[in-house]
Design an enzyme around this catalytic site. Sequence first.
Site, PDB file in Angstrom:
ATOM      1  N   LYS A  19       1.965  -6.850   3.105  1.00  0.00           N
ATOM      2  CA  LYS A  19       2.459  -7.337   4.420  1.00  0.00           C
ATOM      3  C   LYS A  19       1.406  -7.168   5.493  1.00  0.00           C
ATOM      4  CE  LYS A  19       2.856  -2.993   6.172  1.00  0.00           C
ATOM      5  NZ  LYS A  19       2.120  -2.442   7.314  1.00  0.00           N
ATOM      6  N   ASP A 161       8.026   1.374   4.649  1.00  0.00           N
ATOM      7  CA  ASP A 161       7.823  -0.073   4.503  1.00  0.00           C
ATOM      8  C   ASP A 161       8.391  -0.640   3.195  1.00  0.00           C
ATOM      9  OD1 ASP A 161       6.390   0.174   6.838  1.00  0.00           O
ATOM     10  OD2 ASP A 161       4.426   0.118   5.856  1.00  0.00           O
TER      11      ASP A 161
END
Length: 306
Positions: A19, A161
């Site tokens: 990401k 995350d």
Amino acid sequence: MPPSFSQRKPVLTARSPGKINLFLEITGRRDDGYHQLETVMARTNLCDTLEYEDRDDGVIKLTLSGWGGPLGMAARALPAAPLDFPLDATNLIVQAASSLQQYAGCPNGASIRICKRIPGQAGLGGGSANAATTLLSLNQLWNLNLPQKKLHAIAATLGSDVNFLLSGCRAAVCTGRGEHVAALNVRGLRHAVLIVPYSGNATADVFAALELPDSPRSIQLWQQQLQNSTGQQYGNLCFNRLQVAAEQLNPQVSRALTWLKQHAGSGHLTGSGSGCFALVRSAGVARHLVRRFSDRRSATATAIHF
Ligand code: C5P
């Protein structure tokens, strides 16, 4: 692209995409030592590849099959540096597999091989992506059939995350420690040039060096600006509260940001760094900037999309 699977019995192969953070604001410090944050994460095409093979002895064994892709150099850091990819129980892949085993009371083990492309300590979510992919893959390989909700509960214990990368969302607003995920449409935003310094950032150090803002930026306002922006304005939309602390700790971050601002018009940190990016109009522009990138002794560059 979402995590994908192709099963060539008895080995399951999965891509593990990372990401970048398009927006990251810290809204406070929590009693558990973590920070309360509001962030927009977007899944990138940059991914590792993992292979999972079932074992009946309960052992989780992780091996590294190679360093791949355009960021291979950054993934293994400078050739003279010790390889920074542990294969023991400190690796999130092993932790994810063990947590799943324990949660489901599963007697099986797994031999896991990884080809690493996403550099560590870069804010690109490589370790978290590997943990998310491991939960999804072993849930399938071991026929556990645990629902997403249960996998998310395990993911939240592994790292802040992991939930986003487990969710399969292309982009999302993530809150709390980062573990609460709400899908977001980031239409128009697609391409970026990414610079990864060979010297990484330890997330905990960057958070520790952070000065909390008196008046945090509003993520709702950011979303409104995103809706009303077009083309060239996107580059200036990005924001990361950790950027100042990351620059103070790692001069290579400042160099990367300076280069991006000069050549791409803007530059932003992803996560706690040390990776930096600029949004650009097209894949062609991103590739052009990668060719122009000259500071190859301290960092490497690649074009990404999300
Ligand atoms: O959750 P994760 O293991 O990725 O976090 C690594 C470190 O980053 C934590 O130990 C903590 O010091 C810091 N952190 C934080 N607040 C967050 C996420 C991470 O302080 N929301």
